[in-house]
Write a protein that holds these residues in place. Structure first.
Motif, short mmCIF file in Angstrom:
data_model
loop_
_atom_site.label_atom_id
_atom_site.label_comp_id
_atom_site.label_asym_id
_atom_site.label_seq_id
_atom_site.Cartn_x
_atom_site.Cartn_y
_atom_site.Cartn_z
N TRP A 170 0.85 -1.19 0.00
CA TRP A 170 0.00 0.00 0.00
C TRP A 170 0.88 1.24 0.00
O TRP A 170 1.77 1.39 0.82
CB TRP A 170 -0.91 0.00 1.23
CG TRP A 170 -1.83 1.18 1.32
CD1 TRP A 170 -2.68 1.63 0.35
CD2 TRP A 170 -1.96 2.08 2.41
NE1 TRP A 170 -3.35 2.75 0.78
CE2 TRP A 170 -2.94 3.05 2.06
CE3 TRP A 170 -1.38 2.16 3.68
CZ2 TRP A 170 -3.32 4.08 2.90
CZ3 TRP A 170 -1.76 3.19 4.53
CH2 TRP A 170 -2.72 4.13 4.14
N ARG A 171 0.68 2.10 -0.98
CA ARG A 171 1.40 3.36 -1.15
C ARG A 171 2.91 3.15 -1.12
O ARG A 171 3.66 3.86 -0.41
CB ARG A 171 0.96 4.38 -0.10
CG ARG A 171 -0.53 4.69 -0.12
CD ARG A 171 -0.86 5.97 0.60
NE ARG A 171 -0.33 7.12 -0.13
CZ ARG A 171 -0.96 7.73 -1.16
NH1 ARG A 171 -2.14 7.27 -1.57
NH2 ARG A 171 -0.42 8.76 -1.76
N GLY A 172 3.34 2.15 -1.87
CA GLY A 172 4.77 1.92 -2.06
C GLY A 172 5.47 1.19 -0.95
O GLY A 172 6.70 1.03 -1.00
N ARG A 173 4.72 0.70 0.05
CA ARG A 173 5.36 -0.03 1.15
C ARG A 173 4.69 -1.38 1.31
O ARG A 173 3.46 -1.48 1.32
CB ARG A 173 5.26 0.77 2.45
CG ARG A 173 5.88 0.05 3.65
CD ARG A 173 5.89 0.92 4.87
NE ARG A 173 6.34 0.18 6.06
CZ ARG A 173 6.47 0.72 7.26
NH1 ARG A 173 6.18 2.00 7.45
NH2 ARG A 173 6.88 -0.02 8.29
N THR A 174 5.48 -2.41 1.45
CA THR A 174 4.98 -3.78 1.62
C THR A 174 5.13 -4.19 3.09
O THR A 174 6.22 -4.03 3.68
CB THR A 174 5.76 -4.75 0.73
OG1 THR A 174 5.63 -4.34 -0.64
CG2 THR A 174 5.21 -6.16 0.87
N SER B 73 -2.86 1.37 10.07
CA SER B 73 -3.21 2.58 9.33
C SER B 73 -3.91 2.23 8.01
O SER B 73 -4.86 2.90 7.60
CB SER B 73 -1.95 3.40 9.05
OG SER B 73 -1.37 3.86 10.25
N TYR B 74 -3.45 1.15 7.36
CA TYR B 74 -4.07 0.73 6.09
C TYR B 74 -5.51 0.30 6.31
O TYR B 74 -6.42 0.70 5.55
CB TYR B 74 -3.25 -0.41 5.50
CG TYR B 74 -3.83 -1.00 4.23
CD1 TYR B 74 -4.30 -0.19 3.22
CD2 TYR B 74 -3.90 -2.38 4.05
CE1 TYR B 74 -4.83 -0.73 2.05
CE2 TYR B 74 -4.43 -2.93 2.91
CZ TYR B 74 -4.89 -2.10 1.90
OH TYR B 74 -5.43 -2.62 0.75
N LEU B 75 -5.76 -0.49 7.34
CA LEU B 75 -7.13 -0.94 7.61
C LEU B 75 -8.01 0.24 8.03
O LEU B 75 -9.20 0.31 7.64
CB LEU B 75 -7.11 -2.00 8.70
CG LEU B 75 -6.44 -3.33 8.33
CD1 LEU B 75 -6.38 -4.25 9.55
CD2 LEU B 75 -7.16 -4.02 7.18
N THR B 76 -7.45 1.17 8.79
CA THR B 76 -8.22 2.35 9.16
C THR B 76 -8.54 3.20 7.94
O THR B 76 -9.63 3.78 7.83
CB THR B 76 -7.43 3.20 10.19
OG1 THR B 76 -7.06 2.37 11.29
CG2 THR B 76 -8.26 4.35 10.69
N PHE C 124 -0.37 12.14 -0.72
CA PHE C 124 -1.57 11.76 0.01
C PHE C 124 -2.23 12.97 0.67
O PHE C 124 -3.45 13.13 0.62
CB PHE C 124 -1.22 10.70 1.06
CG PHE C 124 -2.38 10.26 1.90
CD1 PHE C 124 -3.30 9.34 1.42
CD2 PHE C 124 -2.57 10.78 3.18
CE1 PHE C 124 -4.37 8.94 2.19
CE2 PHE C 124 -3.64 10.39 3.96
CZ PHE C 124 -4.54 9.46 3.46
N GLN C 125 -1.40 13.82 1.28
CA GLN C 125 -1.95 15.01 1.94
C GLN C 125 -2.58 15.95 0.92
O GLN C 125 -3.64 16.56 1.19
CB GLN C 125 -0.85 15.73 2.72
CG GLN C 125 -0.22 14.92 3.84
CD GLN C 125 -1.21 14.63 4.97
OE1 GLN C 125 -2.18 15.35 5.17
NE2 GLN C 125 -0.95 13.55 5.71
#
Length: 578
Positions: A249-253, A332-335, A402-403
């Motif tokens: 997600w957003r470039g991070r695994t 954070s991803y699930l939120t 993202f912001q």
């Protein structure tokens, strides 16, 4: 005819025997059949029944209008007995979730319902019964039989009974008008998932995909299949989750080690696709609620993993220069999924309310509570709060893209919120406030258009601000026209500038000003009579050379004139002439 009546009497004795047996069973199961406390469906409320009205309507509809007491006595009575047993079985099924012992009583009630249905089918074999009723009796018997076999997990027998029921109802639907066929088609749709579930348990693996699609399209099945299908889907996803080890997600695994989270993420795409393909708003709302519930469960599972690792996580934050841990990033991803889904749900509800509001304005219907702009304002307030929470997610504070995307989304929803606030002011005839708010909407919309740039792809799912700009411009002209025509309340319509200067219309063509006097008899168009205005006058000429001329001495002449002047004056008084 005699034989037919004798058969009817035998049916009556059979019904009486069943009633006696019911009475006996009622004594044995007195606590189950007639509990002293409130029933689950009643919630403690008193029950009402229009006995005389129901009796009269039933008598007129089922034979007594023509004096056919036999039809009223046997067919309707047996059908109601079957329905009574079936409804009690369904009640016991709900209670059996917490009290498993009631399942035995459930099966007993279903068997009794099948027995009454068999009696109904036998009575309908009479020559006096029309073909449609015979077919419906056979379908009803097959339906109850299938339900009983389904509860016994006799999958082959249940599928045969449901298929027979489905075939009969499909033929009846084709034989009658479209309006009459609606009821038959609904029953076919109800039993189709049961047939596929039976096929799956017999060994047809392809039925699983069809069952999942049925469940997602309908927003969750009801009746006998609901719990079994949910358990089956969860079991299937659990098998697939064994092969899932990480998510990007957003470039991070980040690794995913929690089974509940794996199951949720595997079903996320299917749930989102089902929401997009939902047939109506009610189904879409159920799917949104189901997805949010699963997401909350997954977040809770991650939160439980975060608690024992709190100190270690804080230490890793210091060592990694502010980079959050994998488990925190997964949280954070699930939120993010939860908040994004909540935004989509509220936006869907807002679109439905907008349609209802538009229809209300066109039809002006009275009756139940109609939607108001305040309802939409409340939804957009919730959306804006969700966007604020998105910007505060750990691990995304330094993500400028993202912001920026979240900021643009905030402007879009602020524009729509401001628009409906203006609409609420229009309803109470506060024209000036509404006009100012419309200008604020245009300001937000232009900021979105100027700042979109490379982020247009992320804004595709949002409402189009260009449509909003067009609508606001139209509303502004409508507002000005409505304000001029509304002269009923001078306190609301007059502007401060009018009260102070009182300019006529001819002097304020370029400025919009609310003036109810324009539609009255005291209209002020121009000043009359017109006031005096300065105009250029005839030029004056001055002899400037006089100041530079030297005159000759005239003393001698002045003295003579003074002497003669006195004498002439005296003569003039007394009337003498020279």
């Amino acid at each position: 005819m005699a034989a037919e009546r004798q058969g009817g009497g035998g049916g009556g004795r059979g019904a009486g025997a069943e009633e006696n047996k019911d009475h006996k069973d009622g004594k044995d199961n007195k606590e189950n059949e007639r509990p002293a406390g409130p029933q689950p469906g009643g919630l403690g409320d008193s029950l009402g029944l229009e006995i005389l009205q129901i009796v009269k309507e039933s008598q007129q509809q089922h034979g007594l209008r023509h004096g056919d007491f036999q039809r009223y006595r046997y067919l309707l009575l047996i059908l109601m007995d079957a329905e009574r047993a079936w409804s009690y079985a369904m009640q016991l099924k709900q209670e059996a979730n917490t009290e498993p012992r009631k399942r035995f009583h459930l099966l007993s009630r279903l068997r009794k319902a099948v027995k009454h249905a068999e009696e109904l089918e036998r009575l309908c074999e009479s020559n006096r019964v029309d073909a449609k009723t015979k077919l419906e009796a056979q379908a009803y018997m097959a339906y109850l039989t299938g339900m009983l076999r389904f509860e016994h997990q006799e999958w082959k027998a249940a599928m045969e009974a449901f298929n027979k029921c489905k075939t009969i109802y499909e033929k009846l639907a084709n034989a009658f008008t479209e309006e009459q066929a609606v009821l038959y088609n609904q029953r076919v749709e109800e039993i189709s998932p049961n047939i596929r579930y039976c096929a799956y348990n017999i060994g047809d693996q392809s039925a699983m995909n069809e069952l999942m699609q049925m469940r997602l399209r309908s927003g969750g099945t009801e009746g006998l299949l609901a719990e079994k299908l949910e358990a089956l889907i969860t079991q299937t996803r659990a098998k697939q989750a064994a092969t899932m080890s990480e998510v990007e997600w957003r470039g991070r695994t980040v690794p995913v080690k929690i089974d509940k989270v794996r199951i949720f993420l595997l079903g996320l795409a299917d749930n989102e696709a089902a929401i997009a393909q939902a047939e109506n708003e009610e189904t879409k709302e159920r799917l949104f609620e189901s997805l949010l519930s699963e997401c909350r469960d997954a977040i809770q599972a991650v939160r439980e993993e975060l608690k024992p690792d709190q100190k270690q996580r804080e230490h890793s934050l210091e060592n990694d220069s502010g980079k959050v841990s994998n488990i925190q990033y997964l949280h954070s991803y699930l939120t993010y999924i939860k908040l994004s889904t909540a935004i989509k749900r509220n936006e869907s509800m807002a679109k439905s309310l907008q349609k209802a509001l538009l229809q209300q304005q066109r039809s002006d219907e009275d009756g139940k509570r109609s939607p108001r702009p305040q309802d939409l304002i409340r939804l957009y307030d919730i959306i804006l709060q969700n966007l604020v929470e998105l910007t505060q997610l750990p691990g995304l504070e330094e993500d400028k893209n993202f912001q920026k995307e979240t900021g643009l989304k905030t402007l879009v929803y602020k524009a729509y919120r401001c628009f409906f606030i203006a609409q609420s002011y229009v309803l109470v005839k506060k024209w000036s406030e509404a006009l100012v708010l419309y200008e604020r909407v245009l300001k937000y919309a232009r900021e979105v258009q100027s700042g979109a740039g490379a982020h247009r792809n992320s804004l595709k799912e949002l409402p189009d601000v260009q449509d909003l700009i067009t609508q606001v411009n139209a509303e502004k002209y409508s507002l000005q026209a409505a304000a001029i025509l509304d002269a009923n309340d001078p306190h609301e319509t007059e502007s401060p500038s009018q009260v102070k200067d009182g300019k006529p219309l001819s002097e304020r063509f370029e400025t919009f000003c609310l003036d109810p006097s324009l539609v009255s008899k005291q209209v002020s168009l121009v000043h009359f009579p017109p006031g005096f205005q300065p105009i250029p006058c005839k030029p004056l000429f001055f002899d400037l050379a006089l100041n530079h001329v030297a005159f000759p001495p005239l003393e001698d002449k002045v003295e003579q004139k003074a002497k003669s002047g006195l004498t002439g004056y005296i003569k003039g008084i007394f009337g003498f002439k020279s």
